[in-house]
Design an enzyme around this catalytic site. Structure first.
Site, PDB file in Angstrom:
ATOM      1  CG  ASP A  34     -11.744  -8.092   6.200  1.00  0.00           C
ATOM      2  OD1 ASP A  34     -11.490  -7.614   7.320  1.00  0.00           O
ATOM      3  OD2 ASP A  34     -12.120  -7.396   5.241  1.00  0.00           O
ATOM      4  CG  ASP A  78      -6.875  -5.112   3.956  1.00  0.00           C
ATOM      5  OD1 ASP A  78      -7.843  -5.312   4.729  1.00  0.00           O
ATOM      6  OD2 ASP A  78      -6.873  -4.215   3.100  1.00  0.00           O
ATOM      7  CG  ASP A  93      -1.142 -20.091  -2.439  1.00  0.00           C
ATOM      8  OD1 ASP A  93      -0.271 -20.055  -1.547  1.00  0.00           O
ATOM      9  OD2 ASP A  93      -0.899 -20.491  -3.595  1.00  0.00           O
ATOM     10  CE1 TYR A 131      -3.044  -2.979   0.159  1.00  0.00           C
ATOM     11  CE2 TYR A 131      -3.911  -2.138   2.219  1.00  0.00           C
ATOM     12  CZ  TYR A 131      -3.961  -3.056   1.176  1.00  0.00           C
ATOM     13  OH  TYR A 131      -4.925  -4.014   1.176  1.00  0.00           O
ATOM     14  CE  LYS A 169       1.723 -17.418  -4.581  1.00  0.00           C
ATOM     15  NZ  LYS A 169       1.368 -18.855  -4.454  1.00  0.00           N
TER      16      LYS A 169
END
Length: 352
Positions: A247, A243, A219, A136, A186
């Site tokens: 959630d 982020d 993943d 970000y 990743k």
């Protein structure tokens, strides 16, 4: 000593749940002898519609004098999400070095998980998200706008200092909890930033030999949140990965409406900011049915950060009692109470 709290209700149900939080905070303060003072600011999408800015130019400087910031929610139809977030939330996080996003997720009695075989207390996960850099960043741009060859470039920025400090926080949290940590990566597909993330996390892990840890691809880790959430304790993740995972872990416990968060400046040099993460929910705003638990749990985190552990535990107990009974929880989690009824119960139940 008076502790000053800046209150930014924001938009939609943010106004409603922030009002609930204020009512409950008054009850907690009365019971525990806390000296809290509030100042409310109308910074919001409504303000943007009137003035063209989410907050005034000196907004960050105004907040410097406070001990904590309580935020309701930001966002409203007609104001693009990147405008509302980059006009208020993100500048506050960065100006005050709130580099930890602390996101707990738990299963509670009375709120069934959508996952089979998962009951109260089975999920207890803390996601520690890097909060000020990573994916970000503001670096990048769009080129050849409106042409067939239009392109957009967004740069991810990872620093050794940024990764080290959030990793230290996460490992310390794991040491104080179940002693287990998984770092989201990743590195098989993202060739520069993720191997660097792994390298720095590994170097910090050496300072916490009591913590059992591993690195796992995002993943596979996302799948484990669904398939084996009870095996997870602390998850350390970059800004984007954290982020998404925070959630997902909240949803696995039964409702994102319960989700609390703390944007922490762990040293206390600057104020930290506390907010529910359910968003402004324009579809139910003004109906009096919003779930205030995310805001109330965020207040628990705020009280902990302000040094009031006993008051925080007292409030958390009251929230748990509210969720356990359909008469005192909202409809989104299978109850039949409205916002006011939940608020009144929790306020009256503090210390019960």
């Amino acid at each position: 000593m008076t502790q000053r709290i800046a209150v930014i209700p924001g938009d939609g149900i943010g106004v409603e749940v922030t009002g609930a939080a204020r009512t409950v905070l008054d009850a907690v303060a009365a019971r525990h002898g806390l000296d809290l003072a509030y100042q409310e600011f109308d910074w919001s999408c409504a303000r943007f519609a009137q003035t063209g800015t989410m907050m005034p130019e000196d907004g960050v400087d105004t907040l410097r004098e406070f001990d904590a910031i309580l935020l309701g929610a930001v966002g409203w139809p007609g104001v693009a999400d990147h405008v509302s977030l980059w006009g208020l939330l993100i500048p506050i996080r960065r100006a005050f070095h709130q580099f930890v996003n602390h996101r707990p997720a738990r299963t509670f009695a009375g709120v069934p998980s959508p996952l089979a075989g998962v009951g109260p207390g089975d999920i207890d996960i803390l996601v520690v998200r890097e909060n000020t850099e990573g994916e970000y960043s503001q670096i990048g741009g769009r080129f050849n706008q409106g042409l067939p060859e239009e392109a957009a470039v967004q740069e991810a920025v990872f620093t050794r200092q940024g990764i080290s400090r959030v990793a230290d926080y996460a490992f310390a949290a794991a040491r104080a909890r179940g002693g287990r940590l998984v770092s989201a990566t990743k590195s098989n597909g993202i060739v520069h930033t993720m191997p660097f993330w792994d390298e720095v996390v590994r170097s910090r892990a050496a300072e916490f030999p009591e913590v059992s840890w591993r690195s796992e691809h995002i993943d596979a880790l996302a799948a484990k949140v669904v398939l084996a959430p009870t095996a997870l304790d602390v998850i350390l993740a970059s800004n984007l990965f954290g982020d998404v995972l925070s959630d997902l872990t909240a949803a696995a416990t039964g409702s994102i409406g319960l989700a609390a968060s703390a944007n922490l400046n762990p040293s206390g040099e600057h104020p930290s900011m506390f907010e529910p993460v359910h968003g402004s929910a324009p579809d139910i705003a003004g109906r009096g049915i919003a779930n205030p638990v995310g805001a109330l749990w965020s207040v628990v985190l705020m009280l902990e950060q302000l040094g009031h552990a006993e008051a925080a535990a007292d409030l958390m107990g009251a929230v748990e009692r509210s969720l356990a009974d359909a008469a005192t929880r909202t409809g989104d989690v299978g109850g039949n109470a409205d916002t006011a009824a939940v608020t009144q119960f929790v306020a009256a139940s503090v210390g019960g």
